[in-house]
Design an enzyme around this catalytic site. Structure first.
Site, short mmCIF file in Angstrom:
data_model
loop_
_atom_site.label_atom_id
_atom_site.label_comp_id
_atom_site.label_asym_id
_atom_site.label_seq_id
_atom_site.Cartn_x
_atom_site.Cartn_y
_atom_site.Cartn_z
NE ARG A 117 -12.71 8.00 0.46
CZ ARG A 117 -11.74 7.12 -0.17
NH1 ARG A 117 -12.04 6.38 -1.08
NH2 ARG A 117 -10.62 7.23 0.49
NE ARG A 143 -2.27 1.41 -1.03
CZ ARG A 143 -3.61 1.43 -0.70
NH1 ARG A 143 -4.02 0.18 -0.93
NH2 ARG A 143 -4.12 2.57 -0.93
CE LYS A 189 -7.35 1.44 -5.18
NZ LYS A 189 -7.16 3.00 -4.99
NE ARG A 227 -5.11 7.84 1.89
CZ ARG A 227 -6.55 8.08 1.69
NH1 ARG A 227 -6.81 9.04 2.21
NH2 ARG A 227 -7.12 7.17 1.00
NE ARG A 260 -10.46 5.59 4.33
CZ ARG A 260 -9.86 5.02 3.12
NH1 ARG A 260 -10.86 4.39 2.49
NH2 ARG A 260 -8.70 5.32 2.94
P1 AMP Z 1 -7.36 2.13 0.90
O1 AMP Z 1 -8.74 1.84 1.68
O2 AMP Z 1 -6.86 1.10 -0.08
O3 AMP Z 1 -7.09 3.54 0.55
O4 AMP Z 1 -6.25 1.81 2.15
C1 AMP Z 1 -6.05 2.69 3.23
C2 AMP Z 1 -4.86 2.42 4.09
O5 AMP Z 1 -4.58 1.19 4.36
C3 AMP Z 1 -3.48 2.91 3.07
O6 AMP Z 1 -3.39 4.36 3.05
C4 AMP Z 1 -2.45 2.14 3.81
O7 AMP Z 1 -2.05 2.79 4.94
C5 AMP Z 1 -3.22 0.96 4.31
N1 AMP Z 1 -3.03 -0.20 3.13
C6 AMP Z 1 -4.16 -0.50 2.33
N2 AMP Z 1 -3.60 -1.64 1.40
C7 AMP Z 1 -2.21 -1.63 1.53
C8 AMP Z 1 -1.49 -2.43 0.93
N3 AMP Z 1 -1.48 -3.30 0.03
N4 AMP Z 1 0.01 -2.21 1.63
C9 AMP Z 1 0.20 -1.32 2.57
N5 AMP Z 1 -0.77 -0.65 3.27
C10 AMP Z 1 -2.10 -0.83 2.63
#
Ligand code: AMP
Length: 191
Positions: free
Chosen positions: A128, A89, A14, A146, A134
């Site tokens: 990654r 989400r 994404k 996740r 991360r």
């Molecule tokens: P991402 O960078 O999209 O993989 O997000 C990393 C982490 O941020 C996720 O595993 C969640 O812990 C948190 N996170 C990101 N977006 C959301 C969301 N829309 N709702 C809840 N937690 C989020």
């Protein structure tokens, strides 16, 4: 306005694709994960709260995430549109987003979903993790968590947009440029 939800499990691509699409279509990239990480880096109150969830691979609570999302949209009044990456989400987030956009006399144009199988996701996230720094990419049990949170809480968001006839699935495996092209073709059909 052109408002795209770029959807898919962790590791679907994404972020990579959003960066390519914003250039082509002049949209604002709004990644909730990136905003959380920015806050963690700067040790804000929001960052401290978010970190306790993110490090476990859990979702940050809806009310916190939704408030942050609204705040970021408000800070971009000149935007021609947004690419929402990693949001919504949960179904509650999707409903809140619809209500919020309706108040602004706009709406989601389409959900574009990158479809990638689980084996490939784990492989990509571990790769990654070697460079992203991360913590949530570095540990296979957090990655599994996740993906399981995605399957349990997030995958249903697809049904939400399907019910509105706004869902397009895109094969997320293969050449990055070809995937971008498939996304661009889908967006151009909206114009
Ligand atoms: P991402 O960078 O999209 O993989 O997000 C990393 C982490 O941020 C996720 O595993 C969640 O812990 C948190 N996170 C990101 N977006 C959301 C969301 N829309 N709702 C809840 N937690 C989020």
């Amino acid at each position: 306005m052109l408002n795209i939800v770029l959807f898919g499990p962790p590791g679907a691509g994404k972020g990579t694709q959003a960066e390519r699409l914003i250039e082509k279509f002049g949209l604002v990239h709004l990644s909730t994960g990136d905003i959380f990480r920015f806050n963690i880096k700067n040790a804000t109150e929001l960052g401290k709260l978010a970190k306790s969830y993110i490090d476990k691979g859990a979702l940050v609570p809806d009310e916190v995430t939704i408030a942050m999302l609204k705040d970021t949209v408000e800070k971009n009044p000149e935007a021609k549109g947004f690419i929402f990456d990693g949001f919504p989400r949960t179904t509650a987030q999707a409903e809140a987003l619809d209500t919020f956009l309706a108040e602004k006399n706009t709406s989601i144009s389409r959900m574009l979903a990158l479809e990638v199988n689980e084996e490939e996701l784990v492989k990509r996230l571990l790769e990654r993790g070697k460079v992203s720094g991360r913590a949530d990419d570095a540990d296979v049990s957090i990655i599994q968590n996740r993906i399981s949170v995605y399957n349990k809480e997030t995958s249903v968001v697809k049904d939400y947009y399907e019910n509105q006839n706004k869902y397009t699935g895109i094969n997320g495996i293969g050449n990055i440029g070809e995937i971008t092209q498939a996304l661009c073709d889908a967006i151009e059909q909206l114009a």
